[in-house]
Scaffold this active site. Structure first.
Site, PDB file in Angstrom:
ATOM      1  CG  LEU A 347      -2.025  -0.983   1.316  1.00 26.33           C
ATOM      2  CD1 LEU A 347      -2.659  -0.949   2.695  1.00 26.33           C
ATOM      3  CD2 LEU A 347      -3.060  -0.673   0.255  1.00 26.33           C
ATOM      4  N   GLY A 348       2.028   1.137   0.590  1.00 30.13           N
ATOM      5  CA  GLY A 348       2.897   2.298   0.655  1.00 30.13           C
ATOM      6  C   GLY A 348       4.115   1.986   1.492  1.00 30.13           C
ATOM      7  N   GLY A 351       8.662   6.336   6.232  1.00 35.98           N
ATOM      8  CA  GLY A 351       9.838   6.385   7.070  1.00 35.98           C
ATOM      9  C   GLY A 351       9.948   5.189   7.997  1.00 35.98           C
ATOM     10  CG  PHE A 352       7.910   4.955  11.344  1.00 31.70           C
ATOM     11  CD1 PHE A 352       9.050   5.072  12.122  1.00 31.70           C
ATOM     12  CD2 PHE A 352       6.971   5.947  11.389  1.00 31.70           C
ATOM     13  CE1 PHE A 352       9.226   6.163  12.940  1.00 31.70           C
ATOM     14  CE2 PHE A 352       7.142   7.047  12.209  1.00 31.70           C
ATOM     15  CZ  PHE A 352       8.270   7.160  12.983  1.00 31.70           C
ATOM     16  N   GLY A 353       8.444   2.087   7.627  1.00 28.80           N
ATOM     17  CA  GLY A 353       8.414   0.744   7.054  1.00 28.80           C
ATOM     18  C   GLY A 353       7.384   0.633   5.949  1.00 28.80           C
ATOM     19  NE  ARG A 354       8.619  -3.380   1.288  1.00 24.39           N
ATOM     20  CZ  ARG A 354       8.950  -3.058   0.044  1.00 24.39           C
ATOM     21  NH1 ARG A 354       9.700  -2.015  -0.200  1.00 24.39           N
ATOM     22  NH2 ARG A 354       8.536  -3.780  -0.970  1.00 24.39           N
ATOM     23  CE  LYS A 370       4.101   2.150   9.107  1.00 25.18           C
ATOM     24  NZ  LYS A 370       3.341   3.329   8.819  1.00 25.18           N
ATOM     25  CG  ASP A 466       4.657  11.937  12.396  1.00 25.28           C
ATOM     26  OD1 ASP A 466       4.766  13.111  12.001  1.00 25.28           O
ATOM     27  OD2 ASP A 466       5.182  10.974  11.801  1.00 25.28           O
TER      28      ASP A 466
END
Ligand SMILES: *[C@@H]1O[C@H](CO)[C@@H](O)[C@H](O)[C@H]1NC(C)=O
Ligand SMILES: *[C@@H]1O[C@H](CO)[C@@H](O)[C@H](O)[C@H]1NC(C)=O
Ligand SMILES: *[C@@H]1O[C@H](CO)[C@@H](O)[C@H](O)[C@H]1NC(C)=O
Ligand SMILES: *[C@@H]1O[C@H](CO)[C@@H](O)[C@H](O)[C@H]1NC(C)=O
Ligand SMILES: *[C@@H]1O[C@H](CO)[C@@H](O)[C@H](O)[C@H]1NC(C)=O
Ligand SMILES: *[C@@H]1O[C@H](CO)[C@@H](O)[C@H](O)[C@H]1NC(C)=O
Ligand SMILES: *[C@@H]1O[C@H](CO)[C@@H](O)[C@H](O)[C@H]1NC(C)=O
Length: 666
Positions: A347-348, A351-354, A370, A466
Site C-alpha cells: 500500500l505504501g 519512514g517507518f516501514g512498508r 505494517k 506525528d
C-alpha cells in the site's frame, strides 16, 4: 538378513597389552590386538570388516587399552600420525551409507550410539554423547541437519556429528585437484597427522595405489588439548543405515609422537569379490530400489517443506508476551493474508516501514500490515506494552490497531484497513480527485475529535507526535481517521536518553519541541494547526516555491491575515465552492494553533467547541510571531531522528490549565 544374534559381538582378540603400544603397523589385521563390537569382525584373511550386509548396524574396532594422549608434564595433547587403508563397497551403486571414522574416544563403550548418520558414535539426544570423542569422518551421506557439505566429504567432528571443519574428498598428486569417490569400492589410503606445537591436524587421502599427496585434503587448527582427556582409546567406527554398504579396513599403522610407518601394500588382504546375482533377484532388487527412491523423494519433499515453512514462519515470542495473547498475531496468518508480503499488496512505504494490504485467513477481515524493521530488542517490552494499550483506544476517528506480531529484527503491526488511502493523496500535487469543502470540513472535525479523545478522553494522556495529512486515513465513508501513532516511540528506545533527537516531520514541529525534545499536547496542537492550513490551502506546510516568502505556509497565511485578506490563502482549486465563514474560521484556527508560543495555542477541547460553533474564535495575537514559526529557524533537530518523552505522557501543560489561560486579543 540377520543371521546372528545382534548382542553377540563382543569379541576380545588376544590379550591386552601390558606396555603402552603406541607404535604399531598392521598390514592386515590377522595378528592385530583389537577390541571389536557392534557387527565388526576380522575375516580369516585379515580383513577388518567393520560393517557388512547387515543393516542398520554399527561396528567398532579399538585398541584394547587407552593410550596416554597427553604429555604428563605440560598437559598438552601429543603429536600423532596414522595411516590406514579402507574400502567402502555399496551393494547398489547409488544407495549407500554412512561412512567410516577414525576415532579418539575416552570410553570405548559406544552402546549408547546410533547407526546411520550418527556413525556409531553419537545419539540423537543433546548433547550427542557424554563420551569425549574426536573423530575424523569419511562421510558418504549428506545430512543437512548436521550442516554436511555434500555426500562425499572428510570432516573433523568433536563430541557431535556436526563437523568443525570439512572438505569434499579430493587429492592432488601434482596433476591438479581430483575428486575422490569414497564409495568407489576401491581401497583408499588416508593419512592423519597432528602436530602438538601448532595444533594443526591434516587429513590427506588418495587411491591406495597413488603415493601420498604433498598437500592435505583437509588441514585445520584444532587444538586437541582441550578436546581430549589424558587417556584415549584409538580406533575406528562405521555405521550403515537402510542401504546395505560394507565398510572394510585393510591396514593400519599408528605412532604417537612421531611418524607412522608406511603400509606395505603387497601384504594387505584382498577385498571380497562381489558375486553376480541371479536375474530374478536383481529384478526384485530393482523394484525395491524404485520403491525406496519414491519413498525417499516423498519424505525429502515433506522434510524440505516442513523445514522451509517452519523457518519461514518463525517468530520471536517471550514469556512476558503471554498476557498479550489476544493481541498477538501469528506470522503465518499475516504471511498468508498478504500473500507472502507481495509487492502487489504494497500500500505504501514510509519512514517507518512498508505497509501491505491483506485479508486475514479465517475471519476474512481486511487489514493493513505494517512491517517495521527493528534491530534493537532493548525497550521492546515497554513498546509492546504501549502498542497493546493503544490497541484498547476506541474512537470512530482513530484507525484501530488490531494487534502485532514479532519476528527477529522485525515488528508487524496490524491495523484496520482503510479503503480510501490517506488524505494527502487528495490534497497535493494535482490530485486525481479533489475533495469538496464539505468533505474537508467533515474530515477536520473528525480528526479534531480524535485528537481531543487522545488528549483528554482516555485514562492517560496520549500524545500522537506525528499529525499530518499523510497520517490521516480515509474510511469507506470518507471520514478522517487518525493513524500511525506510537511508532515514533519505537525509535526512542535504544537511543541514548542523554541525546535528544526530535521526531516528527519538518513543518509540523513546534519550536519548543526542537529545543526541549519533549512532545506534549501543545506540540500536537501545533502540528494540528499545520494540518488545518494544509487542508484549507491544499499545499504542504513547507514547499520549495518560486517566491521565497511562500515557502513556509504559516508565514504566507499570516501575511494574508495581516493584510486583511486571509481568504486569499485558501486552496485555489476550490474556486468559490466553499463556505466563507468556515474557511475563515479554519484558516484563523490554523494560525492560532500554529502560534510559536505554546501558551497562546488553544487546547483541543476549545478547538472542538470552536469548530462546532459552540465557542467564539479568539482573537489572534500579533505578538510573538517573529520567533521561528516553522521550527526551521534553528538547527539541532534531526528530520527523521526520534525524541525524548513517552508516548503515554502525563503532559506537563495539562489541558485544563491551558484552557484557563487567556487567548489574548488586542
Ligand atoms: C615403530 O615400530 C616399527 C615396527 O613396527 C619399528 O620398525 C620402528 O623402529 C618403531 N619406531 C620407534 C620409534 O620405536
Ligand atoms: C613432555 O613435555 C616436556 C617439556 O616440554 C618434554 O621434555 C617431554 O619430552 C614431553 N614428553 C613427551 C612424552 O612428549
Ligand atoms: C556399556 O554401557 C552400558 C550402559 O552405559 C552398560 O549397560 C554396558 O554394560 C557397558 N558395556 C560394557 C562392555 O562395559
Ligand atoms: C545418548 O547417550 C548418552 C550417553 O552418551 C545417554 O546418557 C543418553 O541417554 C543417550 N540418549 C538416548 C536418547 O539414547
Ligand atoms: C599440514 O599441512 C601443511 C600444509 O601442507 C604443512 O605445512 C604442515 O606441516 C602439516 N602439518 C602436519 C602436522 O603434518
Ligand atoms: C471510498 O471507498 C468506498 C468503499 O471502498 C468507495 O465506494 C468510494 O468510491 C471511495 N471514495 C473515493 C473518493 O475513493
Ligand atoms: C508566552 O506567552 C505567555 C503568556 O501569554 C508569556 O508569559 C510568555 O513569556 C510567552 N513566552 C514566550 C517565549 O514568548
Amino acid at each position: 538378513m540377520f543371521p546372528k544374534n545382534m548382542f553377540f559381538f563382543l569379541i576380545l582378540t588376544l590379550t591386552t597389552a601390558s606396555v603402552q603400544d603406541d607404535n604399531f603397523t598392521y598390514n592386515g589385521f590377522g595378528a592385530a590386538k583389537l577390541h571389536l563390537d557392534g557387527i565388526a569382525e576380522i575375516a580369516p584373511n585379515g580383513l577388518l570388516i567393520l560393517t557388512d550386509t547387515r543393516e542398520p548396524a554399527k561396528g567398532h574396532a579399538f585398541l584394547p587399552t587407552p593410550l596416554r594422549f597427553k604429555n604428563s608434564t605440560t598437559g598438552k595433547a601429543l603429536s600423532f600420525s596414522t595411516s590406514f587403508i579402507f574400502a567402502i563397497v555399496p551393494k547398489y551403486q547409488d544407495l549407500f551409507g554412512h561412512g567410516i571414522a577414525f576415532v579418539l574416544a575416552q570410553s570405548a563403550n559406544l552402546s549408547y550410539a546410533l547407526p546411520s548418520q550418527f556413525l556409531g558414535l553419537f545419539n540423537s539426544s543433546n548433547p550427542y554423547s557424554s563420551n569425549q570423542i574426536v573423530a575424523i569422518e569419511f562421510d558418504t551421506n549428506m545430512n543437512p541437519e548436521f550442516n554436511d557439505i555434500d555426500n562425499n566429504h572428510v570432516g573433523i567432528d568433536v563430541n557431535g556429528p556436526k563437523s568443525l571443519s570439512s572438505k569434499h574428498a579430493a587429492y592432488d598428486n601434482g596433476g591438479g585437484l581430483k575428486s575422490l569417490n569414497l564409495v568407489s569400492g576401491k581401497p583408499i589410503q588416508a593419512w592423519i597427522e597432528y602436530n602438538h606445537l601448532d595444533g594443526q591436524l591434516n587429513v590427506t587421502l588418495a587411491p591406495a595405489d597413488v603415493a601420498k599427496p604433498s598437500v592435505p585434503c583437509l588441514s585445520s587448527n584444532v587444538n586437541l588439548s582441550s578436546w581430549i582427556s589424558d587417556y584415549m582409546y584409538v580406533g575406528f567406527s562405521s555405521a550403515v543405515g537402510p542401504f546395505i554398504t560394507s565398510h572394510y579396513m585393510l591396514g593400519w599403522s599408528f605412532k604417537l609422537n612421531g611418524k607412522a610407518q608406511a603400509l606395505d601394500l603387497s601384504q594387505l588382504p584382498s577385498l571380497p569379490r562381489i558375486g553376480s546375482k541371479s536375474t530374478l533377484e536383481s529384478w526384485k532388487i530393482g523394484l525395491l530400489i524404485i520403491l525406496a527412491i519414491v519413498l525417499l523423494l516423498i519424505i525429502t519433499i515433506g522434510v524440505i517443506f516442513f523445514v522451509k515453512s517452519s523457518t519461514k514462519f518463525r517468530e520471536v515470542f517471550e514469556d512476558w508476551e503471554l498476557e498479550y495473547g489476544p493481541q498477538r498475531f501469528c506470522y503465518k496468518d499475516l504471511f498468508l493474508a498478504t500473500k507472502g508480503f507481495r509487492d502487489q499488496h504494497l500500500l505504501g512505504a514510509g519512514g517507518f516501514g512498508r505497509v501491505y494490504k491483506g485479508v486475514l485467513p479465517d475471519s476474512e477481515i481486511p487489514v493493513a500490515v505494517k512491517q517495521v524493521s527493528h534491530e534493537s530488542r532493548q525497550g521492546m517490552r515497554e513498546f509492546i506494552a504501549e502498542i497493546v494499550s493503544i490497541g484498547r483506544l476506541r474512537h470512530r476517528n482513530l484507525v484501530q490497531l488490531l494487534g502485532y506480531c514479532r519476528r527477529k529484527g522485525e515488528l508487524l503491526l496490524v491495523y484496520e484497513f482503510m479503503p480510501n488511502s490517506s488524505l494527502d493523496k487528495y490534497l497535493f500535487n494535482q490530485p486525481k480527485l479533489m475533495l469538496s469543502w464539505g468533505q474537508r470540513f467533515h474530515i477536520i472535525k473528525g480528526v479534531a475529535s480524535a485528537l481531543y479523545y487522545l488528549h483528554e478522553g482516555w485514562e492517560k494522556v496520549v500524545v500522537h507526535r506525528d499529525i499530518k495529512a499523510s497520517n490521516i486515513l480515509l474510511d469507506d465513508q470518507m471520514n478522517g481517521r487518525l493513524g500511525d501513532f506510537g511508532l515514533a516511540r519505537l525509535y526512542d528506545h535504544g537511543t541514548d536518553p542523554q541525546t535528544t533527537h526530535v521526531v516528527g516531520t519538518l513543518g509540523y514541529l513546534a519550536p519548543e519541541l526542537t529545543k526541549t525534545g519533549k512532545a506534549t499536547t501543545g506540540t500536537d496542537v501545533f502540528a494540528f494547526g499545520g494540518f488545518l492550513l494544509e487542508v484549507a490551502c491544499g499545499r504542504r506546510p513547507i514547499e520549495i516555491r518560486a517566491s521565497e516568502e511562500d515557502v513556509v505556509l504559516v508565514d504566507k497565511v499570516l501575511e494574508c491575515w495581516k493584510a486583511g485578506t486571509i481568504l486569499e490563502a485558501r486552496d485555489p482549486n476550490l474556486g468559490n465552492q466553499y463556505i466563507v465563514e468556515e474557511m475563515e474560521m479554519v484558516l484563523k484556527l490554523g494560525l492560532l494553533c500554529s502560534h510559536p508560543n505554546s501558551s497562546s495555542r488553544p487546547p483541543m477541547r476549545l478547538v472542538m467547541r470552536i469548530l462546532e460553533r459552540d465557542a467564539p474564535l479568539p482573537e489572534i495575537s500579533e505578538d510573538g510571531w517573529n520567533a521561528e514559526v516553522s521550527g526551521m529557524g534553528e538547527g539541532g533537530f534531526d528530520n527523521y531522528g526520534m525524541s525524548g518523552s513517552s508516548l503515554l505522557t502525563m503532559s506537563a501543560c495539562s489541558p485544563s490549565t491551558m484552557e484557563s489561560l487567556p487567548l489574548t486579543g488586542r
